[in-house]
Scaffold this motif. Structure first.
Motif, mmCIF file in Angstrom:
data_model
loop_
_atom_site.group_PDB
_atom_site.id
_atom_site.type_symbol
_atom_site.label_atom_id
_atom_site.label_comp_id
_atom_site.label_asym_id
_atom_site.label_seq_id
_atom_site.Cartn_x
_atom_site.Cartn_y
_atom_site.Cartn_z
ATOM 1 N N VAL A 107 43.901 -2.289 -8.769
ATOM 2 C CA VAL A 107 44.655 -1.064 -9.035
ATOM 3 C C VAL A 107 43.750 0.126 -8.734
ATOM 4 O O VAL A 107 42.658 0.243 -9.296
ATOM 5 C CB VAL A 107 45.137 -1.009 -10.499
ATOM 6 N N THR A 163 40.540 -2.351 -12.007
ATOM 7 C CA THR A 163 41.098 -1.003 -11.954
ATOM 8 C C THR A 163 39.976 -0.016 -11.672
ATOM 9 O O THR A 163 38.928 -0.054 -12.322
ATOM 10 C CB THR A 163 41.788 -0.656 -13.285
ATOM 11 N N ALA A 199 53.736 5.869 -13.639
ATOM 12 C CA ALA A 199 52.507 5.154 -13.286
ATOM 13 C C ALA A 199 51.975 4.345 -14.464
ATOM 14 O O ALA A 199 51.461 3.228 -14.275
ATOM 15 C CB ALA A 199 51.447 6.144 -12.794
ATOM 16 N N SER A 251 47.861 3.712 -7.575
ATOM 17 C CA SER A 251 48.197 4.392 -8.818
ATOM 18 C C SER A 251 47.580 5.792 -8.803
ATOM 19 O O SER A 251 47.227 6.310 -7.738
ATOM 20 C CB SER A 251 47.720 3.568 -10.018
ATOM 21 N N ASN A 309 59.951 3.567 -8.507
ATOM 22 C CA ASN A 309 58.625 3.358 -9.086
ATOM 23 C C ASN A 309 58.598 2.197 -10.062
ATOM 24 O O ASN A 309 57.739 1.305 -9.975
ATOM 25 C CB ASN A 309 58.148 4.625 -9.801
ATOM 26 N N ARG A 327 43.315 4.043 -8.943
ATOM 27 C CA ARG A 327 43.782 5.288 -9.557
ATOM 28 C C ARG A 327 43.207 6.461 -8.762
ATOM 29 O O ARG A 327 42.063 6.857 -8.934
ATOM 30 C CB ARG A 327 43.336 5.367 -11.016
ATOM 31 N N THR A 354 58.932 -1.738 -8.698
ATOM 32 C CA THR A 354 57.692 -2.472 -8.954
ATOM 33 C C THR A 354 57.974 -3.776 -9.699
ATOM 34 O O THR A 354 57.379 -4.819 -9.388
ATOM 35 C CB THR A 354 56.719 -1.601 -9.770
ATOM 36 N N GLU A 407 51.532 0.303 -14.216
ATOM 37 C CA GLU A 407 50.276 -0.398 -14.502
ATOM 38 C C GLU A 407 50.466 -1.436 -15.609
ATOM 39 O O GLU A 407 49.831 -2.497 -15.580
ATOM 40 C CB GLU A 407 49.196 0.605 -14.891
#
Length: 350
Positions: free
Chosen positions: A171, A233, A150, A117, A93, A173, A97, A154
């Motif tokens: 992104v 986002t 997470a 996410s 993760n 969520r 990333t 982010e």
């Protein structure tokens, strides 16, 4: 030339399904699927590259295939089958990333990044607001597990967006993902014959259907030239909420209320028999719940889910078959017990 899309985490069913879906887009020329293990499901006409995103080799994959769109789906809270520990998941993760973003930063061909996410970044706490917006800070940051991963992911994505302002970054969520093929921790929990709950709490929950996950990922993978300002986002969830008690009734499964201090022990017992991932963040969700606002999803991203939260859960429930009790019988029983409990204080006063 059409788009060249690279998708991470394709050995999981959700990632594999998205690879098959995105290939049908007329603007897509090639799809590159990346994972550390070879998927057991088919990927259609996609090119599969067995590579660990924690390693620098991912930069070579981006360069060799002249990738312009990266869809990062390898951010998860559960191991793949029997492989992987919590430490390995966290490394994939977070470290994975970081490596992927570093590779994207050096790749001039990359013009779009989509990151899967979770609304878990808001946490679950007793003093939470009734509804979280994308800009609402959590009352209590997640202290561990997938939610903390997470949050870190982010943070790295925001740093990448500052360093590469020419790349459109989206992104997503997601609320809790459910559907007939869902293999999430919450799906495992709802598949138990009896649902352990926290005594005195009935949290509000939101769900997003796996079909809607595919559609919003597809939408987010195309740039604003198609007329959609899909950068930023976004909270992704179906309309409406369900109480945990309502989900149990609709499944036809009885609940076992447990005192909060004993819930951790119950979770350990469930994990020891391999039944479900009853992690601390899962316990907090099933205690305090979480609801997010989806205005930006509709007005800015332009996405309207096909399924509401209730419809998503109904589709999931049908796939799991009947519970121990018919839902109607269970609902009547619970209502009668609630009436008796509420009537007892007044009877005692008389």
């Amino acid at each position: 030339m059409g788009k060249v899309v690279l998708v991470t985490g394709v050995a999981r069913q959700l990632g594999g399904r998205f690879v098959r879906r995105i290939q049908r887009e007329p603007d897509v020329d090639r799809v590159i699927g990346v994972d550390a293990v070879r998927p057991e499901h088919r990927l259609g006409g996609a090119v599969f590259v067995q590579a660990d995103i924690r390693q620098p080799t991912i930069a070579r994959v981006l360069a060799e295939h002249s990738v312009d769109t990266v869809v990062h789906m390898d951010v998860t809270g559960t191991p793949l089958g029997t492989r992987g520990s919590r430490g390995t998941i966290k490394e994939t993760n977070v470290i994975g990333t970081m490596q992927l973003l570093g590779a994207c930063q050096k790749a001039p061909s990359v013009s779009r990044l989509v990151v899967k996410s979770t609304t878990s970044v808001y946490g679950s706490a007793p003093r939470d607001p009734a509804v979280f917006t994308e800009s609402t800070p959590p009352k209590s940051l997640p202290s561990g597990g997938f939610a903390k991963d997470a949050v870190e992911v982010e943070g790295y994505v925001r740093g990448f967006a500052r360093r590469r302002p020419d790349v459109a970054v989206c992104v997503l969520r997601f609320a809790n993902i459910l559907g007939p093929r869902a293999d999430t921790p919450l799906a495992d929990y709802f598949s138990l014959p009896v649902l352990p709950t926290v005594l005195g709490y009935d949290p509000r929950l939101q769900f997003v259907h796996e079909d809607d996950v595919m559609e919003v990922l597809r939408l987010a993978s195309f740039d604003p030239r198609r007329g959609t300002l899909n950068s930023g986002t976004f909270n992704i969830a179906g309309d409406g909420v369900l109480l945990l008690s309502q989900t149990a009734r609709r499944l036809g499964r009885p609940t076992v209320p447990v005192l909060l201090p004993a819930v951790t022990w119950v979770g350990q017992a469930l994990r020891s028999v391999g039944m479900t991932d009853f992690s601390p963040e899962q316990i907090r969700l099933l205690t305090h719940g979480r609801v997010v606002q989806t205005t930006q999803m509709r007005e800015t991203l332009g996405f309207h889910p096909r399924y509401t939260t209730a419809e998503t859960f109904a589709d999931f429930a049908r796939s799991r078959g009947p519970g121990l009790l018919p839902p109607e019988t269970l609902a009547r029983t619970v209502d009668r017990l609630a009436d008796l409990v509420s009537a007892t204080p007044s009877e005692e006063r008389t």
